[in-house]
Structures are given as C-alpha cells and as structure tokens.
Design a protein around this motif. Structure first.
Motif, mmCIF file in Angstrom:
data_model
loop_
_atom_site.group_PDB
_atom_site.id
_atom_site.type_symbol
_atom_site.label_atom_id
_atom_site.label_comp_id
_atom_site.label_asym_id
_atom_site.label_seq_id
_atom_site.Cartn_x
_atom_site.Cartn_y
_atom_site.Cartn_z
ATOM 1 N N SER A 140 -31.341 -33.156 11.515
ATOM 2 C CA SER A 140 -30.411 -32.493 10.608
ATOM 3 C C SER A 140 -29.670 -33.486 9.727
ATOM 4 C CB SER A 140 -29.390 -31.681 11.409
ATOM 5 O OG SER A 140 -30.029 -30.715 12.205
ATOM 6 N N LEU A 141 -29.224 -32.975 8.578
ATOM 7 C CA LEU A 141 -28.343 -33.720 7.687
ATOM 8 C C LEU A 141 -26.943 -33.147 7.886
ATOM 9 C CD1 LEU A 141 -28.114 -35.862 5.419
ATOM 10 C CD2 LEU A 141 -28.434 -33.996 3.782
ATOM 11 N N ILE A 142 -25.985 -34.013 8.190
ATOM 12 C CA ILE A 142 -24.656 -33.566 8.606
ATOM 13 C C ILE A 142 -23.590 -34.213 7.738
ATOM 14 C CG2 ILE A 142 -22.993 -33.537 10.519
ATOM 15 C CD1 ILE A 142 -25.508 -33.798 12.386
ATOM 16 N N LEU A 143 -22.654 -33.415 7.253
ATOM 17 C CA LEU A 143 -21.492 -33.919 6.516
ATOM 18 C C LEU A 143 -20.246 -33.757 7.375
ATOM 19 C CD1 LEU A 143 -19.949 -34.895 3.946
ATOM 20 C CD2 LEU A 143 -19.808 -32.477 3.274
ATOM 21 N N ILE A 144 -19.466 -34.846 7.496
ATOM 22 C CA ILE A 144 -18.179 -34.796 8.197
ATOM 23 C C ILE A 144 -17.111 -35.238 7.215
ATOM 24 C CG2 ILE A 144 -16.815 -35.666 10.128
ATOM 25 C CD1 ILE A 144 -19.390 -36.153 11.653
ATOM 26 N N LYS A 145 -16.160 -34.347 6.924
ATOM 27 C CA LYS A 145 -15.136 -34.626 5.915
ATOM 28 C C LYS A 145 -13.810 -34.000 6.337
ATOM 29 C CE LYS A 145 -13.666 -35.755 1.657
ATOM 30 N NZ LYS A 145 -13.537 -37.151 1.201
ATOM 31 N N GLY A 146 -12.716 -34.764 6.240
ATOM 32 C CA GLY A 146 -11.400 -34.234 6.571
ATOM 33 C C GLY A 146 -10.333 -35.283 6.384
ATOM 34 N N SER A 147 -9.084 -34.881 6.454
ATOM 35 C CA SER A 147 -7.976 -35.822 6.316
ATOM 36 C C SER A 147 -7.895 -36.741 7.530
ATOM 37 C CB SER A 147 -6.650 -35.078 6.141
ATOM 38 O OG SER A 147 -6.492 -34.652 4.804
ATOM 39 N N ARG A 148 -7.275 -37.878 7.347
ATOM 40 C CA ARG A 148 -7.201 -38.897 8.394
ATOM 41 C C ARG A 148 -6.608 -38.356 9.684
ATOM 42 N NH1 ARG A 148 -8.654 -41.923 11.339
ATOM 43 N NH2 ARG A 148 -10.455 -40.946 10.385
ATOM 44 N N GLY A 149 -5.594 -37.510 9.556
ATOM 45 C CA GLY A 149 -4.952 -36.975 10.741
ATOM 46 C C GLY A 149 -5.862 -36.120 11.608
ATOM 47 N N MET A 150 -6.952 -35.632 11.060
ATOM 48 C CA MET A 150 -7.901 -34.833 11.829
ATOM 49 C C MET A 150 -8.820 -35.708 12.681
ATOM 50 S SD MET A 150 -7.185 -31.703 11.271
ATOM 51 C CE MET A 150 -8.607 -30.930 12.048
ATOM 52 N N ALA A 151 -8.990 -36.967 12.296
ATOM 53 C CA ALA A 151 -9.815 -37.920 13.068
ATOM 54 C C ALA A 151 -11.181 -37.334 13.423
ATOM 55 C CB ALA A 151 -9.068 -38.363 14.333
ATOM 56 N N LEU A 152 -11.873 -36.826 12.433
ATOM 57 C CA LEU A 152 -13.139 -36.135 12.687
ATOM 58 C C LEU A 152 -14.280 -37.066 13.090
ATOM 59 C CD1 LEU A 152 -13.327 -33.246 10.069
ATOM 60 C CD2 LEU A 152 -12.437 -33.232 12.391
ATOM 61 N N GLU A 153 -14.068 -38.372 13.015
ATOM 62 C CA GLU A 153 -15.104 -39.279 13.523
ATOM 63 C C GLU A 153 -15.349 -39.052 15.016
ATOM 64 O OE1 GLU A 153 -11.168 -41.523 13.659
ATOM 65 O OE2 GLU A 153 -12.216 -40.204 12.246
ATOM 66 N N ARG A 154 -14.431 -38.361 15.662
ATOM 67 C CA ARG A 154 -14.603 -38.027 17.085
ATOM 68 C C ARG A 154 -15.766 -37.059 17.308
ATOM 69 N NH1 ARG A 154 -8.910 -35.643 18.696
ATOM 70 N NH2 ARG A 154 -9.055 -34.839 16.540
ATOM 71 N N ILE A 155 -16.255 -36.474 16.240
ATOM 72 C CA ILE A 155 -17.383 -35.547 16.357
ATOM 73 C C ILE A 155 -18.675 -36.284 16.708
ATOM 74 C CG2 ILE A 155 -18.898 -33.970 15.048
ATOM 75 C CD1 ILE A 155 -16.414 -33.103 13.477
ATOM 76 N N VAL A 156 -18.835 -37.491 16.169
ATOM 77 C CA VAL A 156 -20.116 -38.213 16.289
ATOM 78 C C VAL A 156 -20.580 -38.362 17.745
ATOM 79 C CG1 VAL A 156 -21.327 -40.360 15.798
ATOM 80 C CG2 VAL A 156 -19.761 -39.387 14.100
ATOM 81 N N PRO A 157 -19.734 -38.801 18.667
ATOM 82 C CA PRO A 157 -20.215 -38.925 20.061
ATOM 83 C C PRO A 157 -20.605 -37.596 20.692
ATOM 84 C CG PRO A 157 -18.165 -40.149 19.727
ATOM 85 C CD PRO A 157 -18.345 -39.270 18.544
ATOM 86 N N LEU A 158 -20.141 -36.490 20.102
ATOM 87 C CA LEU A 158 -20.418 -35.173 20.678
ATOM 88 C C LEU A 158 -21.752 -34.604 20.203
ATOM 89 C CD1 LEU A 158 -16.881 -33.548 20.211
ATOM 90 C CD2 LEU A 158 -17.760 -34.788 22.205
ATOM 91 N N LEU A 159 -22.348 -35.198 19.187
ATOM 92 C CA LEU A 159 -23.580 -34.649 18.621
ATOM 93 C C LEU A 159 -24.794 -35.122 19.408
ATOM 94 C CD1 LEU A 159 -22.806 -35.081 14.818
ATOM 95 C CD2 LEU A 159 -22.580 -33.030 16.216
#
Length: 426
Positions: A407-426
């Motif tokens: 899959s091609l995945i986009l992760i986008k959000g403000s710094r306070g959301m810290a969405l980089e935490r999604i990567v280990p969950l994928l």
C-alpha cells in the motif's frame, strides 16, 4: 556588566548552553526563565558540571567565585549578544520564513550552498526568539554564509527576529492558513510574514521572490528583487510515476530529488536560484539536491515491509494539509490509505477548516481514510471510506485488527498529534 564584557566571556567559552542536561565543557550557561522553571536556580549546577560561566538575572544566585555574570534580563542579553556577534562576524545572512516548507527549503539551500561555502544554518526548527539567537551564536569566524529560519504565530515576532539577526537577504516560501489563532486570518498571515520584507526594505536589502506568487510580487513593490527563477532561466517541474518523487528541469539540467509532493517544486527552485546567486554551478546544485534525503517527518518516504509511507507529520495547517491530500490523490498506487490528524492553532476557524478537509475527502474517494483527533471527530461525513477516531489510542486499538500490505500510505498532522507513532503499528 555591559555587552562587550559579556561578549569577551562568550569568546572564551566553547559556546552557549541553556539546559543543564546538555552542558558541555567550558560552555557559557544562560539562565532563561519559562512558565514552570527558572534557569537561575540551575546556575550552580551548571558550573559544577563544567560550564565556564553562568549568565544570570537574579542576584540571589550570584556567587563570589566570579563564575556568575549578573545582567538585568538573561533572555534580552542573549538576544543582544547574538546581534553583537552577528555584527562582529559581518557575514551575509539569509533570513527565511513562510507558512509552509521553511525547514525543507532551509535544508535544501544549506545543501546547495555547502558545495562551495562553509555554511551555518538553523538546527532543526529552532526559529523563535530563543532559537534565532542560538543559531547566530553558533556561527564562528570560519562561517561564510548564515541561514536563519524565522517562525512566528503572532504579529511583531518576525520584525523582532529581524532586529536580532539583521539579515542581508530574505525569502518567504509562501502564505498559508497557519497559526490563524494568532494571526486572525490569511490577510493577517501575509501582514505578519511580510514584516521580513519591510525590515529589508528599510535597510535597502534585496529579497528573493517567487515570481509565480502574485502576493509575493504585490508585497515587494519598490524593493530590490532577485526573481525565482532568474530571468532567462527556463524551469519547470517533472515528476516520477515510479516512486512519486518530483524533479526539476533547470536551464536544461534534469535534477531528480528524493522529495515527494508537487508543493516542493518551489522549494527546489528557491534553493537552485539562491545557490546560483552565490555562484554555485547548476551541476553542483544538482549534486547537492539529488543527495539530500528528507528526514524528521518532513516529506519523508519510509519503506516498511511491502508498504511505502509518505511521512509528513511534523506539522500541518489547512493549506499544507490540502496540498498533501491533493498530491497524494495524484500519486500512483493501487491501494491507498490516509492517516490525517488534527490541525492546531486555528482558533475560531478550527471547526470550519476541519470540516472543509473532511468534505473534500468525502467527495474524493482517494483511499481508505482515517481522521484522528477531537476536531476531525466532530466533523460530519457519511462516506464509507472515512473512519473517525477521537484519539490516537482509539486509532491504535483499531489498527490491531487491520493489516496493510503493498500500500501507499500518507501520514499528515500537526506536531502535537505525533502521528509518527502510527508507523510501528503498521
């Protein structure tokens, strides 16, 4: 104690430190105050850990050993010290601001200019009333060009940073819907960012201007302009259908970057134009740009198992979010997933701006979409491909039952959301 005396101590030190957890031998510790701390209380600890001197503004913490330097206000003294140092060095300073793409553009300019010069630039995004002085004080006698990134979320901040850095050149990446809570409106953003233009105009200094941006042209009338691209230069964007990266044709030279997103085209063009202004050859600029690898969650491409992730989660505002979504819409990919987090500092416009993004996503079935955060959770959508989560934890729980591949995945959000935490969950 006057600024000349303090500057003498600075020159004898190994550099500035404002955090006792990062003390380096022989540094000059500056005791700053925050909402929940007072650096003066750590002055003695800084000396014990190896600091050369401690600059304080509370006489209670002055000692008799000569290791404390008392001033009226540590922050203001830090800023004055930075300006004094900047004047002493006398090197050209390029100031950079804008709503989106500041840090990426700064890194690209740095990479290009470093092909020929010893360049010192803002580290990370230390671009505020403390970060700008620290950036200037990190420059030294061997530095040939300085690049200073300037950030702001209220009127008057860019003007104040200009008074500290005294730039010789300026560049504004763009005007977007960022920090609306502090600026009030897009017009407020333009007024605040162009404080850089007004400062340079008063001092008779030139600005680099994106000639494709009507607002830039309008706000630089009667100024010395260095156009981007330079007159007579043929430049246009090219994109790769294989990996979704963008490239640029510049004066008959093909340059392939490792950046994704059409919005990075003008960032590349700015780096090329500024580089050639300082006599960097297009061939050397090409080498620098093609070697630059984005990081720190800014237009970063991550390969994880069979998935390709476009990580652009360092920050977000309505303008950059819309651009990222539309670019992702055009990107090649059979299976697409979007993880989009709340956009902060929008004030009274928060509900409207988040709903507009949700409306666009509802009308355009780009891929399975997860929108995360209190603001996105409140938006309305009946589209089957959109899934709403009030918090990151709710999303994390849902991802336990979801498996993504090829899959091609986009992760986008403000710094306070810290969405980089999604990567280990994928």
């Amino acid at each position: 104690m006057n600024i000349e005396e303090i500057y003498g101590h600075f020159l004898k030190s190994s550099g500035i430190c404002t955090d006792t957890r990062k003390i380096t031998p022989n540094c000059l510790f500056v005791a700053l105050k925050g909402a929940k701390f007072d650096g003066n209380t750590f002055a003695s600890e800084a000396i014990q850990q190896g600091a050369y001197k401690a600059l304080i503004d509370d006489p209670t913490y002055e000692n008799s050993t000569g290791t404390t330097l008392l001033c009226e206000n540590s922050l203001e003294t830090l800023q004055r010290l930075a300006t004094h140092h900047r004047k002493a060095l006398g090197l050209p300073i390029i100031a950079l601001t804008g709503s989106n793409g500041k840090t990426t553009t700064k890194e690209l300019i740095h990479a290009v200019l470093a092909q020929q010069y010893k360049v010192s630039a803002t580290i990370g995004n230390l671009n505020n009333h403390i970060g700008v002085p620290l950036t200037l004080l990190n420059m030294h006698q061997e530095t040939e060009i300085g690049i200073v990134e300037m950030g702001a979320n209220h009127h008057g901040e860019i003007a104040a940073l200009c008074e500290i850095a005294l730039p010789d050149y300026g560049y504004i990446t763009n005007f977007g819907k960022a920090h609306l809570e502090g600026f009030g409106s897009l017009e407020g953003v333009v007024k605040a960012k162009t404080e850089l233009y007004r400062h340079l105009k008063e001092r008779g200094k030139p600005v680099f201007v994106n000639t494709a941006d009507a607002k830039q042209i309008e706000n630089t009338k009667d100024m010395e302009i260095i156009p981007i691209p330079k007159k007579g230069i043929d430049a246009y964007m090219s994109s790769s259908s294989e990996d979704n990266t963008i490239g640029i044709q510049y004066d008959k030279i093909e340059i392939r970057s490792r950046l994704v997103g059409d919005y990075n085209y003008h960032n590349l063009l700015a780096a090329l134009t500024i580089g050639t202004h300082f006599s960097i050859t297009p061939a050397n600029a090409k080498r620098a740009i093609e070697s630059y690898v984005p990081s720190n969650n800014r237009s970063q491409v991550i390969e994880k198992n069979s998935n390709k992730i476009i990580m652009d989660a360092y920050n977000a505002n309505p303008t950059s979010m819309q651009a990222a979504i539309q670019n992702f819409e055009r990107a090649k990919g059979d299976q697409k997933y979007l993880f989009l987090g709340d956009m902060f500092e929008l004030g009274k416009d928060a509900a409207t701006e988040h709903q507009q993004i949700t409306d666009y996503l509802s009308k355009h079935s780009i891929g399975t979409t997860y929108i995360i955060g209190e603001n996105f959770y409140k938006t309305k959508s009946d589209a089957a491909h959109i899934h709403q989560y009030r918090s990151f934890q709710e999303l994390a729980d849902a991802l336990k039952n979801i498996s993504l591949s090829n899959s091609l995945i986009l992760i986008k959000g403000s710094r306070g959301m810290a969405l980089e935490r999604i990567v280990p969950l994928l």
